[in-house]
Design a protein around this motif. Structure first.
Motif, PDB file in Angstrom:
ATOM      1  N   VAL A  97      96.326  28.983 -34.075  1.00 28.28           N
ATOM      2  CA  VAL A  97      95.377  27.878 -34.279  1.00 28.28           C
ATOM      3  C   VAL A  97      96.102  26.677 -34.902  1.00 28.28           C
ATOM      4  CG1 VAL A  97      93.317  27.108 -35.525  1.00 28.28           C
ATOM      5  CG2 VAL A  97      93.348  29.362 -34.440  1.00 28.28           C
ATOM      6  N   LEU A  98      96.979  26.953 -35.855  1.00 26.85           N
ATOM      7  CA  LEU A  98      97.775  25.891 -36.475  1.00 26.85           C
ATOM      8  C   LEU A  98      98.620  25.182 -35.416  1.00 26.85           C
ATOM      9  CD1 LEU A  98      98.788  24.492 -39.108  1.00 26.85           C
ATOM     10  CD2 LEU A  98     100.582  26.249 -39.196  1.00 26.85           C
ATOM     11  N   GLY A  99      99.241  25.976 -34.535  1.00 24.14           N
ATOM     12  CA  GLY A  99     100.079  25.399 -33.485  1.00 24.14           C
ATOM     13  C   GLY A  99      99.281  24.589 -32.476  1.00 24.14           C
ATOM     14  N   HIS A 100      98.026  24.993 -32.255  1.00 24.82           N
ATOM     15  CA  HIS A 100      97.164  24.251 -31.323  1.00 24.82           C
ATOM     16  C   HIS A 100      96.730  22.911 -31.917  1.00 24.82           C
ATOM     17  CE1 HIS A 100      94.097  23.676 -28.188  1.00 24.82           C
ATOM     18  NE2 HIS A 100      93.336  23.224 -29.168  1.00 24.82           N
ATOM     19  N   ILE A 101      96.355  22.917 -33.174  1.00 25.05           N
ATOM     20  CA  ILE A 101      95.858  21.698 -33.820  1.00 25.05           C
ATOM     21  C   ILE A 101      96.989  20.751 -34.214  1.00 25.05           C
ATOM     22  CG2 ILE A 101      94.580  20.805 -35.816  1.00 25.05           C
ATOM     23  CD1 ILE A 101      92.905  23.371 -35.763  1.00 25.05           C
ATOM     24  N   PHE A 102      98.098  21.327 -34.675  1.00 21.61           N
ATOM     25  CA  PHE A 102      99.253  20.511 -35.086  1.00 21.61           C
ATOM     26  C   PHE A 102     100.517  20.960 -34.347  1.00 21.61           C
ATOM     27  CE2 PHE A 102      96.445  20.564 -38.889  1.00 21.61           C
ATOM     28  CZ  PHE A 102      96.176  19.205 -38.958  1.00 21.61           C
ATOM     29  N   PRO A 103     100.598  20.666 -33.054  1.00 21.54           N
ATOM     30  CA  PRO A 103     101.773  21.092 -32.263  1.00 21.54           C
ATOM     31  C   PRO A 103     102.989  20.207 -32.515  1.00 21.54           C
ATOM     32  CG  PRO A 103     100.271  19.832 -30.885  1.00 21.54           C
ATOM     33  CD  PRO A 103      99.611  19.956 -32.237  1.00 21.54           C
ATOM     34  N   VAL A 104     104.046  20.794 -32.998  1.00 20.31           N
ATOM     35  CA  VAL A 104     105.254  20.019 -33.288  1.00 20.31           C
ATOM     36  C   VAL A 104     105.822  19.419 -32.003  1.00 20.31           C
ATOM     37  CG1 VAL A 104     106.811  22.014 -33.066  1.00 20.31           C
ATOM     38  CG2 VAL A 104     107.474  20.063 -34.496  1.00 20.31           C
ATOM     39  N   LEU A 105     105.613  20.068 -30.875  1.00 23.33           N
ATOM     40  CA  LEU A 105     106.134  19.575 -29.602  1.00 23.33           C
ATOM     41  C   LEU A 105     105.431  18.308 -29.131  1.00 23.33           C
ATOM     42  CD1 LEU A 105     106.562  22.929 -27.609  1.00 23.33           C
ATOM     43  CD2 LEU A 105     108.259  21.698 -28.984  1.00 23.33           C
ATOM     44  N   PHE A 106     104.272  18.026 -29.704  1.00 23.32           N
ATOM     45  CA  PHE A 106     103.516  16.812 -29.333  1.00 23.32           C
ATOM     46  C   PHE A 106     103.215  15.957 -30.568  1.00 23.32           C
ATOM     47  CE2 PHE A 106     102.463  19.971 -26.039  1.00 23.32           C
ATOM     48  CZ  PHE A 106     102.884  19.266 -24.919  1.00 23.32           C
ATOM     49  N   LYS A 107     104.200  15.902 -31.450  1.00 25.88           N
ATOM     50  CA  LYS A 107     104.119  15.067 -32.647  1.00 25.88           C
ATOM     51  C   LYS A 107     102.879  15.398 -33.490  1.00 25.88           C
ATOM     52  CE  LYS A 107     106.616  11.296 -30.409  1.00 25.88           C
ATOM     53  NZ  LYS A 107     106.607   9.862 -30.023  1.00 25.88           N
ATOM     54  N   PHE A 108     102.533  16.691 -33.533  1.00 21.88           N
ATOM     55  CA  PHE A 108     101.434  17.219 -34.352  1.00 21.88           C
ATOM     56  C   PHE A 108     100.056  16.687 -33.953  1.00 21.88           C
ATOM     57  CE2 PHE A 108     105.326  17.236 -36.946  1.00 21.88           C
ATOM     58  CZ  PHE A 108     105.439  18.604 -37.175  1.00 21.88           C
ATOM     59  N   LYS A 109      99.951  16.228 -32.693  1.00 20.55           N
ATOM     60  CA  LYS A 109      98.662  15.727 -32.205  1.00 20.55           C
ATOM     61  C   LYS A 109      98.107  16.698 -31.174  1.00 20.55           C
ATOM     62  CE  LYS A 109      99.949  10.885 -32.971  1.00 20.55           C
ATOM     63  NZ  LYS A 109     100.180   9.553 -32.351  1.00 20.55           N
ATOM     64  N   GLY A 110      97.230  17.597 -31.632  1.00 19.81           N
ATOM     65  CA  GLY A 110      96.690  18.621 -30.760  1.00 19.81           C
ATOM     66  C   GLY A 110      95.184  18.587 -30.650  1.00 19.81           C
ATOM     67  N   GLY A 111      94.620  19.709 -30.202  1.00 20.72           N
ATOM     68  CA  GLY A 111      93.179  19.813 -30.041  1.00 20.72           C
ATOM     69  C   GLY A 111      92.487  20.197 -31.332  1.00 20.72           C
ATOM     70  N   LYS A 112      91.243  20.644 -31.209  1.00 18.09           N
ATOM     71  CA  LYS A 112      90.443  20.941 -32.401  1.00 18.09           C
ATOM     72  C   LYS A 112      90.307  22.433 -32.690  1.00 18.09           C
ATOM     73  CE  LYS A 112      88.026  16.546 -32.111  1.00 18.09           C
ATOM     74  NZ  LYS A 112      86.728  15.844 -32.017  1.00 18.09           N
ATOM     75  N   GLY A 113      90.868  23.262 -31.824  1.00 16.61           N
ATOM     76  CA  GLY A 113      91.029  24.672 -32.151  1.00 16.61           C
ATOM     77  C   GLY A 113      89.852  25.596 -31.903  1.00 16.61           C
ATOM     78  N   ILE A 114      88.780  25.117 -31.283  1.00 12.33           N
ATOM     79  CA  ILE A 114      87.607  25.970 -31.109  1.00 12.33           C
ATOM     80  C   ILE A 114      87.872  27.104 -30.133  1.00 12.33           C
ATOM     81  CG2 ILE A 114      85.230  26.095 -30.279  1.00 12.33           C
ATOM     82  CD1 ILE A 114      85.495  24.880 -33.034  1.00 12.33           C
ATOM     83  N   ALA A 115      88.316  26.783 -28.916  1.00  7.64           N
ATOM     84  CA  ALA A 115      88.542  27.816 -27.906  1.00  7.64           C
ATOM     85  C   ALA A 115      89.581  28.833 -28.379  1.00  7.64           C
ATOM     86  CB  ALA A 115      88.993  27.180 -26.584  1.00  7.64           C
ATOM     87  N   THR A 116      90.634  28.352 -29.011  1.00  5.18           N
ATOM     88  CA  THR A 116      91.672  29.254 -29.516  1.00  5.18           C
ATOM     89  C   THR A 116      91.121  30.137 -30.627  1.00  5.18           C
ATOM     90  OG1 THR A 116      93.342  27.592 -28.965  1.00  5.18           O
ATOM     91  CG2 THR A 116      94.012  29.360 -30.440  1.00  5.18           C
ATOM     92  N   SER A 117      90.274  29.581 -31.479  1.00  8.97           N
ATOM     93  CA  SER A 117      89.644  30.375 -32.546  1.00  8.97           C
ATOM     94  C   SER A 117      88.710  31.435 -31.963  1.00  8.97           C
ATOM     95  CB  SER A 117      88.856  29.463 -33.496  1.00  8.97           C
ATOM     96  OG  SER A 117      89.706  28.569 -34.168  1.00  8.97           O
ATOM     97  N   VAL A 118      88.002  31.084 -30.894  1.00 12.16           N
ATOM     98  CA  VAL A 118      87.141  32.060 -30.214  1.00 12.16           C
ATOM     99  C   VAL A 118      87.992  33.248 -29.764  1.00 12.16           C
ATOM    100  CG1 VAL A 118      85.743  32.514 -28.159  1.00 12.16           C
ATOM    101  CG2 VAL A 118      85.387  30.418 -29.460  1.00 12.16           C
ATOM    102  N   GLY A 119      89.163  32.960 -29.190  1.00  6.39           N
ATOM    103  CA  GLY A 119      90.067  34.021 -28.760  1.00  6.39           C
ATOM    104  C   GLY A 119      90.518  34.905 -29.902  1.00  6.39           C
ATOM    105  N   VAL A 120      90.844  34.291 -31.025  1.00  3.85           N
ATOM    106  CA  VAL A 120      91.278  35.047 -32.206  1.00  3.85           C
ATOM    107  C   VAL A 120      90.164  35.970 -32.695  1.00  3.85           C
ATOM    108  CG1 VAL A 120      91.968  34.862 -34.641  1.00  3.85           C
ATOM    109  CG2 VAL A 120      92.919  33.276 -32.940  1.00  3.85           C
TER     110      VAL A 120
END
Length: 216
Positions: A97-120
């Motif tokens: 979830v941290l990697g989705h919201i703050f992706p270092v590969l995209f200058k820490f500009k990611g999504g809001k983490g809902i779908a990934t949190s659902v998966g978790v």
């Protein structure tokens, strides 16, 4: 506790979280999700910008992104001496979830983490998560503010998991709370707009009806 394995798990899960499916799907549709709509690389913005199926695909793939590292972690770590499968689930979960919201590969500009949190949460407690997700989806047909429902999902699941968590796995209290804090922070602008009555509406019924019209 064998901290080395947990550190490796956290790093791998974080970079899995960096895989931003909204960007990939938008590019496949000759677009740039960060320059479309709200600019958020997530499900709803992909849906609004590129259509129903690209949005659904984004949600499913982001959810799977949360499922895979947690599921692998659970089955792998329960067989490693000095490790705990339940703790491993949330080490992977928090990190992805941290990697989705703050992706270092995209200058820490990611999504809001809902779908990934659902998966978790599906891996952590599939029955409760599935029931709550279905309730959230059905409610979205009538409640026009998706942010209320999605934030509510993470809040309720976090509370449930903290209540069910074994005291022996106390570190999960911190990791679960961490996921909640990350999601709330990612939705800080949505929360502010909700409080001021300026939040964008999600007309799910209209979107579905529009899809039917396009098929006709």
């Amino acid at each position: 506790m064998n901290y080395f394995y947990y550190i490796v798990l956290a790093i791998v899960s974080y970079f899995i979280g960096n895989i931003t499916w909204a960007r990939i799907i938008a590019k496949a549709n000759s677009g740039d999700i960060t320059k479309s709509g709200s600019g958020n690389p997530g499900t709803l913005n992909t849906w609004r910008a590129f259509g129903f199926w690209p949005g659904v695909l984004t949600f499913v793939l982001d959810m799977v992104k949360g499922v895979i590292p947690c599921l692998v972690a659970y089955f792998l770590f329960k067989h490693i001496d000095g490790c705990n499968g339940e703790i491993a689930v949330y080490v992977a979960g928090f990190s992805v979830v941290l990697g989705h919201i703050f992706p270092v590969l995209f200058k820490f500009k990611g999504g809001k983490g809902i779908a990934t949190s659902v998966g978790v949460f599906l891996v952590a407690n599939w029955l409760v998560a599935l029931i709550l997700f279905l309730v959230m989806f059905i409610s979205m047909l009538f409640i026009k503010y998706a942010s209320i429902l999605t934030i509510g999902f993470v809040i309720v699941m976090s509370i449930v998991e903290i209540c069910l968590c074994s005291p022996a796995n106390w570190i999960n209290y911190i990791l679960i709370s961490g996921i909640l804090v990350l999601v709330l922070y990612a939705h800080r602008k949505n929360i502010a707009r909700l409080l001021t009555g300026k939040e964008n509406k999600t007309e799910l019924l209209k979107m579905i009806k529009g899809l039917k019209k396009n098929k006709e």
